[in-house]
Design a protein around this motif. Structure first.
Motif, PDB file in Angstrom:
ATOM      1  N   THR A 361     -99.105  19.162 -34.129  1.00  0.00           N
ATOM      2  CA  THR A 361    -100.272  19.546 -33.321  1.00  0.00           C
ATOM      3  C   THR A 361    -101.323  20.258 -34.161  1.00  0.00           C
ATOM      4  O   THR A 361    -102.519  19.983 -34.026  1.00  0.00           O
ATOM      5  CB  THR A 361     -99.828  20.465 -32.177  1.00  0.00           C
ATOM      6  N   THR A 362    -100.891  21.171 -35.023  1.00  0.00           N
ATOM      7  CA  THR A 362    -101.866  21.917 -35.822  1.00  0.00           C
ATOM      8  C   THR A 362    -102.523  21.029 -36.868  1.00  0.00           C
ATOM      9  O   THR A 362    -103.693  21.225 -37.204  1.00  0.00           O
ATOM     10  CB  THR A 362    -101.196  23.117 -36.498  1.00  0.00           C
ATOM     11  N   GLN A 363    -101.793  20.042 -37.371  1.00  0.00           N
ATOM     12  CA  GLN A 363    -102.358  19.096 -38.335  1.00  0.00           C
ATOM     13  C   GLN A 363    -103.518  18.335 -37.690  1.00  0.00           C
ATOM     14  O   GLN A 363    -104.603  18.208 -38.267  1.00  0.00           O
ATOM     15  CB  GLN A 363    -101.269  18.133 -38.798  1.00  0.00           C
ATOM     16  N   LEU A 364    -103.292  17.841 -36.463  1.00  0.00           N
ATOM     17  CA  LEU A 364    -104.353  17.118 -35.769  1.00  0.00           C
ATOM     18  C   LEU A 364    -105.503  18.052 -35.406  1.00  0.00           C
ATOM     19  O   LEU A 364    -106.677  17.683 -35.547  1.00  0.00           O
ATOM     20  CB  LEU A 364    -103.800  16.454 -34.503  1.00  0.00           C
ATOM     21  N   ALA A 365    -105.184  19.257 -34.949  1.00  0.00           N
ATOM     22  CA  ALA A 365    -106.235  20.213 -34.579  1.00  0.00           C
ATOM     23  C   ALA A 365    -107.117  20.538 -35.774  1.00  0.00           C
ATOM     24  O   ALA A 365    -108.345  20.652 -35.646  1.00  0.00           O
ATOM     25  CB  ALA A 365    -105.604  21.485 -34.014  1.00  0.00           C
ATOM     26  N   ASP A 366    -106.515  20.677 -36.947  1.00  0.00           N
ATOM     27  CA  ASP A 366    -107.294  20.976 -38.157  1.00  0.00           C
ATOM     28  C   ASP A 366    -108.210  19.800 -38.530  1.00  0.00           C
ATOM     29  O   ASP A 366    -109.342  20.001 -38.979  1.00  0.00           O
ATOM     30  CB  ASP A 366    -106.360  21.293 -39.325  1.00  0.00           C
ATOM     31  N   ILE A 367    -107.714  18.579 -38.348  1.00  0.00           N
ATOM     32  CA  ILE A 367    -108.540  17.398 -38.630  1.00  0.00           C
ATOM     33  C   ILE A 367    -109.767  17.379 -37.715  1.00  0.00           C
ATOM     34  O   ILE A 367    -110.893  17.147 -38.155  1.00  0.00           O
ATOM     35  CB  ILE A 367    -107.711  16.111 -38.450  1.00  0.00           C
ATOM     36  N   ILE A 368    -109.524  17.649 -36.429  1.00  0.00           N
ATOM     37  CA  ILE A 368    -110.639  17.645 -35.467  1.00  0.00           C
ATOM     38  C   ILE A 368    -111.622  18.770 -35.785  1.00  0.00           C
ATOM     39  O   ILE A 368    -112.843  18.585 -35.750  1.00  0.00           O
ATOM     40  CB  ILE A 368    -110.098  17.774 -34.032  1.00  0.00           C
ATOM     41  N   ALA A 369    -111.082  19.953 -36.116  1.00  0.00           N
ATOM     42  CA  ALA A 369    -111.946  21.100 -36.432  1.00  0.00           C
ATOM     43  C   ALA A 369    -112.781  20.858 -37.678  1.00  0.00           C
ATOM     44  O   ALA A 369    -113.863  21.441 -37.833  1.00  0.00           O
ATOM     45  CB  ALA A 369    -111.090  22.356 -36.597  1.00  0.00           C
ATOM     46  N   SER A 370    -112.303  19.995 -38.577  1.00  0.00           N
ATOM     47  CA  SER A 370    -113.078  19.691 -39.783  1.00  0.00           C
ATOM     48  C   SER A 370    -114.298  18.825 -39.460  1.00  0.00           C
ATOM     49  O   SER A 370    -115.232  18.730 -40.256  1.00  0.00           O
ATOM     50  CB  SER A 370    -112.196  18.972 -40.813  1.00  0.00           C
ATOM     51  N   VAL A 371    -114.293  18.198 -38.281  1.00  0.00           N
ATOM     52  CA  VAL A 371    -115.418  17.368 -37.856  1.00  0.00           C
ATOM     53  C   VAL A 371    -116.381  18.172 -36.987  1.00  0.00           C
ATOM     54  O   VAL A 371    -117.600  18.064 -37.113  1.00  0.00           O
ATOM     55  CB  VAL A 371    -114.924  16.141 -37.060  1.00  0.00           C
ATOM     56  N   LEU A 372    -115.812  18.982 -36.080  1.00  0.00           N
ATOM     57  CA  LEU A 372    -116.616  19.730 -35.118  1.00  0.00           C
ATOM     58  C   LEU A 372    -116.652  21.210 -35.472  1.00  0.00           C
ATOM     59  O   LEU A 372    -115.611  21.854 -35.532  1.00  0.00           O
ATOM     60  CB  LEU A 372    -116.023  19.591 -33.713  1.00  0.00           C
ATOM     61  N   PRO A 373    -117.826  21.793 -35.681  1.00  0.00           N
ATOM     62  CA  PRO A 373    -117.892  23.248 -35.861  1.00  0.00           C
ATOM     63  C   PRO A 373    -117.576  23.937 -34.545  1.00  0.00           C
ATOM     64  O   PRO A 373    -117.888  23.415 -33.464  1.00  0.00           O
ATOM     65  CB  PRO A 373    -119.346  23.483 -36.272  1.00  0.00           C
ATOM     66  N   ARG A 374    -116.944  25.100 -34.620  1.00  0.00           N
ATOM     67  CA  ARG A 374    -116.585  25.805 -33.395  1.00  0.00           C
ATOM     68  C   ARG A 374    -117.815  26.443 -32.761  1.00  0.00           C
ATOM     69  O   ARG A 374    -118.611  27.088 -33.428  1.00  0.00           O
ATOM     70  CB  ARG A 374    -115.539  26.879 -33.692  1.00  0.00           C
ATOM     71  N   LYS A 375    -117.957  26.256 -31.444  1.00  0.00           N
ATOM     72  CA  LYS A 375    -119.039  26.873 -30.695  1.00  0.00           C
ATOM     73  C   LYS A 375    -118.447  27.547 -29.468  1.00  0.00           C
ATOM     74  O   LYS A 375    -117.798  26.900 -28.654  1.00  0.00           O
ATOM     75  CB  LYS A 375    -120.064  25.822 -30.264  1.00  0.00           C
ATOM     76  N   GLY A 376    -118.675  28.853 -29.356  1.00  0.00           N
ATOM     77  CA  GLY A 376    -118.143  29.571 -28.206  1.00  0.00           C
ATOM     78  C   GLY A 376    -116.640  29.730 -28.282  1.00  0.00           C
ATOM     79  O   GLY A 376    -116.030  29.657 -29.343  1.00  0.00           O
ATOM     80  N   LYS A 377    -116.009  29.908 -27.105  1.00  0.00           N
ATOM     81  CA  LYS A 377    -114.583  30.197 -27.050  1.00  0.00           C
ATOM     82  C   LYS A 377    -113.717  28.939 -27.100  1.00  0.00           C
ATOM     83  O   LYS A 377    -112.555  28.996 -27.486  1.00  0.00           O
ATOM     84  CB  LYS A 377    -114.255  30.976 -25.766  1.00  0.00           C
ATOM     85  N   GLN A 378    -114.272  27.786 -26.704  1.00  0.00           N
ATOM     86  CA  GLN A 378    -113.448  26.577 -26.624  1.00  0.00           C
ATOM     87  C   GLN A 378    -113.130  26.030 -28.010  1.00  0.00           C
ATOM     88  O   GLN A 378    -114.013  25.861 -28.843  1.00  0.00           O
ATOM     89  CB  GLN A 378    -114.156  25.510 -25.800  1.00  0.00           C
ATOM     90  N   HIS A 379    -111.840  25.760 -28.228  1.00  0.00           N
ATOM     91  CA  HIS A 379    -111.421  25.185 -29.506  1.00  0.00           C
ATOM     92  C   HIS A 379    -111.964  23.762 -29.621  1.00  0.00           C
ATOM     93  O   HIS A 379    -112.006  23.017 -28.637  1.00  0.00           O
ATOM     94  CB  HIS A 379    -109.891  25.177 -29.576  1.00  0.00           C
ATOM     95  N   PRO A 380    -112.396  23.341 -30.815  1.00  0.00           N
ATOM     96  CA  PRO A 380    -112.943  21.986 -30.982  1.00  0.00           C
ATOM     97  C   PRO A 380    -111.978  20.878 -30.564  1.00  0.00           C
ATOM     98  O   PRO A 380    -112.413  19.773 -30.232  1.00  0.00           O
ATOM     99  CB  PRO A 380    -113.240  21.911 -32.488  1.00  0.00           C
ATOM    100  N   ALA A 381    -110.674  21.156 -30.589  1.00  0.00           N
ATOM    101  CA  ALA A 381    -109.689  20.108 -30.279  1.00  0.00           C
ATOM    102  C   ALA A 381    -109.375  19.992 -28.799  1.00  0.00           C
ATOM    103  O   ALA A 381    -108.614  19.105 -28.400  1.00  0.00           O
ATOM    104  CB  ALA A 381    -108.393  20.370 -31.053  1.00  0.00           C
ATOM    105  N   THR A 382    -109.950  20.838 -27.971  1.00  0.00           N
ATOM    106  CA  THR A 382    -109.577  20.888 -26.553  1.00  0.00           C
ATOM    107  C   THR A 382    -109.723  19.531 -25.864  1.00  0.00           C
ATOM    108  O   THR A 382    -108.793  19.034 -25.223  1.00  0.00           O
ATOM    109  CB  THR A 382    -110.428  21.935 -25.816  1.00  0.00           C
ATOM    110  N   ARG A 383    -110.879  18.910 -25.973  1.00  0.00           N
ATOM    111  CA  ARG A 383    -111.127  17.649 -25.282  1.00  0.00           C
ATOM    112  C   ARG A 383    -110.267  16.508 -25.839  1.00  0.00           C
ATOM    113  O   ARG A 383    -109.773  15.661 -25.097  1.00  0.00           O
ATOM    114  CB  ARG A 383    -112.606  17.281 -25.378  1.00  0.00           C
TER     115      ARG A 383
END
Length: 489
Positions: A361-383
């Motif tokens: 899960t964290t491997q995928l979350a890190d991949i997604i976060a590398s594409v989307l900068p974090r904005k606000g409280k929602q983690h980039p991988a949520t959707r």
């Protein structure tokens, strides 16, 4: 504090150096009056301790130190133990636990839905302020207080506290309902809209009701308490076992069936049940499935990229992520997660899986976060995680199947209640309910409206029922829940 709502951990290594006990709590868990009273009394004691230190009065200094600890316990720790707000979910607090598990300086910790007490030993050149700052920064989604309580304690006191944590953890394990297929994770689910949903089905002696998403049995329990006979359906063996144990006292008024709610009509008819007085479905994912890292639903703690509600299902999230074509991945993220960056995320996933399979899960979350900068409280991988979960479990297909077959199970006057948690589910329910409750249909090319051949029910509530402020305070996960109800004509 409830054992179910508390997580204790004690490492095996005994403390040998300088130790600190750090108490973090959620902003808002204590009132302004409580904090002001504590800070005023604390400043006074610290001033007296400073004076005693200048005079060299060691006996007085030691006595004042004991008073300071008692003040902190009375004014801060005790109110937090009985905090009614408890607005941090165990899943989110679990994010901090995951960080602490890998922290060499942490000897033990105790977590609750609104606070965290951490026992740490200083190692190397890192100070306690740096450690605390790192813990807070590692979980930005948790709104910790700005003034944590930090207390230096002796190695002996640290060893005693560590042993107490170990004893608590053992006691919690002994008293917890465990899943059929795991020896490590409790199944505890906070039921959403419990009273409202059950009231909609009008449970009473002689009425037969279906809980199509049994879960931990919270809705079923209230139905049974009011005299109804309940048929509960769930595809998760952990949920079935927890509900069976929780509801054992109701004997033959409870019937539990293994299966997906999409097949509710067939499952019940196979049991000889042709019609019922009411059906309830609480759509979506349960708290235990999210909270258990090994189920692979959450990006807040590392676990296998699984996401199967039925552990025996053939396809996991890892299967989709590692085998689906880039265009298929993008479609899944857009259709089920409404993720605007779906194509960029799919492209990056394909690039990364070519180097090494994406299995956690964290491997995928890190991949997604590398594409989307974090904005606000929602983690980039949520959707994206939502989208994959829906795809793995075919949740919208299952919901459509339940909607199409549910009314056929109901007696005249029987009620159909659905709780949804995101817009995709709610739109599907709203459209179907509108379709079967509209007496007439009209089209621009018709000279006049015509009778609706699907008109078989009436709306019980025109607007969805949502959680009360009291429920939201106790369980923030209820914030997106919507309950819609119809009655068969």
């Amino acid at each position: 504090m409830s054992k179910v709502a508390t997580q204790s951990h004690a490492a095996q290594t005994a403390p040998v150096g300088t130790c600190y006990k750090v108490l973090l709590w959620e902003e808002g868990a204590l009132t302004a009056e409580q904090l002001d009273a504590w800070q005023t009394a604390r400043r006074e004691l610290l001033s007296r301790m400073r004076d005693a230190g200048i005079k060299g009065a060691r006996g007085t200094l030691a006595k004042l130190g004991d008073e300071l600890r008692e003040l902190s316990a009375r004014a801060i720790a005790t109110p937090l133990d009985t905090c009614a707000a408890a607005s941090l979910s165990l899943t989110r607090v679990g994010a901090l636990a995951a960080k602490l598990q890998g922290e060499a300086a942490v000897l033990a910790y105790r977590l609750s839905p609104c606070s965290a007490t951490i026992l740490a030993e200083l190692v190397g050149e890192e100070g306690i302020d740096t450690l605390v700052s790192r813990w807070v920064a590692s979980t930005p989604e948790l709104q910790w207080c700005t003034t944590p309580l930090v207390e230096a304690i002796s190695a002996a006191e640290a060893a005693e506290w560590q042993e107490n944590c170990r004893a608590e953890a053992s006691a919690d394990t002994a008293d917890t309902n465990f899943c059929e297929d795991t020896d490590s994770a409790p199944f505890h689910h906070v039921t959403v809209l419990r009273a409202e949903a059950v009231e909609a089905l009008q449970p009473a002696e002689g009425r037969v009701l279906v809980d199509a998403t049994l879960g931990g049995g919270g809705h079923s329990e209230l139905m049974l308490e009011q005299g109804a006979t309940v048929w509960g359906i769930d595809q998760d063996p952990a949920a079935r076992k927890a509900a069976r144990k929780r509801l054992a006292a109701y004997g033959d008024r409870l019937h539990i069936v293994a299966g997906n709610f999409r097949n509710a009509a067939d499952l019940l008819r196979a049991e000889g049940l042709e019609t019922v007085h009411g059906i309830l479905a609480d759509i979506g994912i349960s708290s235990p499935q999210v909270d258990q890292a090994e189920r692979g639903f959450s990006f807040l703690a590392e676990g296998p990229l699984d996401m199967r509600m039925n552990p025996a299902a053939p396809q996991s999230a890892a299967d989709i992520v590692n085998t689906a074509a880039e265009s298929e991945l993008a479609d899944i993220l857009w259709q089920y997660g409404e993720e605007r960056a779906s194509r960029a995320i799919a492209r990056r996933i394909v690039q990364e899986r070519a180097k090494t399979p994406v299995t956690t899960t964290t491997q995928l979350a890190d991949i997604i976060a590398s594409v989307l900068p974090r904005k606000g409280k929602q983690h980039p991988a949520t959707r994206s995680f939502q989208a994959l979960r829906i795809a793995v479990n075919d949740e919208l297909g299952a919901l459509d199947a339940l909607l199409e077959s549910g009314l056929s199970l109901l007696k005249s006057g029987g009620r159909f209640a659905i709780i949804t948690f995101h817009s995709l589910e709610d739109r599907a329910v709203k459209r179907y309910f509108d379709r079967v409750t509209r007496p007439e249909i009209d089209r621009p090319e018709w000279p006049a409206p015509r009778p609706n051949p699907e008109y078989t029910a009436r709306l019980v509530t025109r607007k969805p029922i949502v959680a009360s402020e009291a429920e939201l305070t106790a369980n923030p996960r209820a914030r997106s829940a919507k309950l819609r109800v119809i009655e068969k004509l």
